[in-house]
Design a protein around this motif. Structure first.
Motif, PDB file in Angstrom:
ATOM      1  N   TYR A   1       0.827  -1.223   0.000  1.00  0.00           N
ATOM      2  CA  TYR A   1       0.000   0.000   0.000  1.00  0.00           C
ATOM      3  C   TYR A   1       0.854   1.263   0.000  1.00  0.00           C
ATOM      4  CZ  TYR A   1      -4.177  -2.822   0.980  1.00  0.00           C
ATOM      5  OH  TYR A   1      -5.204  -3.736   0.912  1.00  0.00           O
TER       6      TYR A   1
ATOM      7  N   HIS B   1       2.960   2.010  -2.078  1.00  0.00           N
ATOM      8  CA  HIS B   1       3.149   2.457  -3.457  1.00  0.00           C
ATOM      9  C   HIS B   1       1.841   2.819  -4.160  1.00  0.00           C
ATOM     10  CE1 HIS B   1       6.883   0.593  -2.377  1.00  0.00           C
ATOM     11  NE2 HIS B   1       6.332  -0.605  -2.329  1.00  0.00           N
ATOM     12  N   THR B   2       0.716   2.602  -3.471  1.00  0.00           N
ATOM     13  CA  THR B   2      -0.581   2.782  -4.146  1.00  0.00           C
ATOM     14  C   THR B   2      -1.589   3.631  -3.380  1.00  0.00           C
ATOM     15  OG1 THR B   2      -1.508   0.812  -3.076  1.00  0.00           O
ATOM     16  CG2 THR B   2      -0.420   0.478  -5.221  1.00  0.00           C
TER      17      THR B   2
END
Ligand code: DQA
Length: 148
Positions: free
Chosen positions: A79, A81-82
């Protein structure tokens, strides 16, 4: 505010010890928790240590941290990276954050180089394995002006 920190772990970190040990090492999440608790005890800090595979649960826990904890150490797993949601939750509660990763995310695939957490963290520690959590606890304690 009491000397209390929330240590949050995101998806797949429950599998530490068996998950890609060549990347993440052989320590289990329970081992990491024990290290964090020992560091907390040595610095006189209460440690609330949690893990979830669910983004919304992590968002809820960040919200609940306000008023209960003075700061957060977070390894948001993928998470990192997103998740704009986790970034916004951190911004909303206005608590200082130490971002931690077991692996050196900048040595790895390009998609791991971007971190939404870094944009709202005080600082980030990566690549040193589980000791990074202890360094995060120490760094936050110093940031908060807590003396041992
Ligand atoms: C991680 C790095 C992330 O890219 C990955 O998705 C993880 C673990 C780390 O601790 O090195 O789940 O956060």
């Amino acid at each position: 505010m009491s000397r209390s920190l929330l240590v949050l772990n995101g998806p797949n970190l429950n599998l530490l010890g068996t998950r890609q040990p060549q990347v993440y090492g052989s320590a289990t999440l329970r081992d990491v928790e024990a290290m964090c608790r020992a560091k907390g005890t040595s610095l006189g800090i209460d440690i609330d240590f949690r893990q979830s595979n669910h983004e919304g649960v992590l968002v809820d826990w960040i919200h609940e941290a306000r008023g209960r904890h003075a700061g957060l150490v977070i390894n948001a797993g993928a998470y990192t990276h997103t998740s704009v949601a986790l970034m916004d939750a951190i911004t909303s509660v206005e608590l200082p954050v130490a971002e931690v990763h077991l692996s050196n995310i900048h040595k790895r695939e390009e998609f791991r180089h971007r971190s939404f957490i870094s944009k709202v963290a005080v600082g980030m520690i990566c690549g040193f394995g589980p000791i990074g959590y202890c360094l995060g606890i120490e760094a936050l304690a110093d940031h908060l002006g807590w003396r041992a």
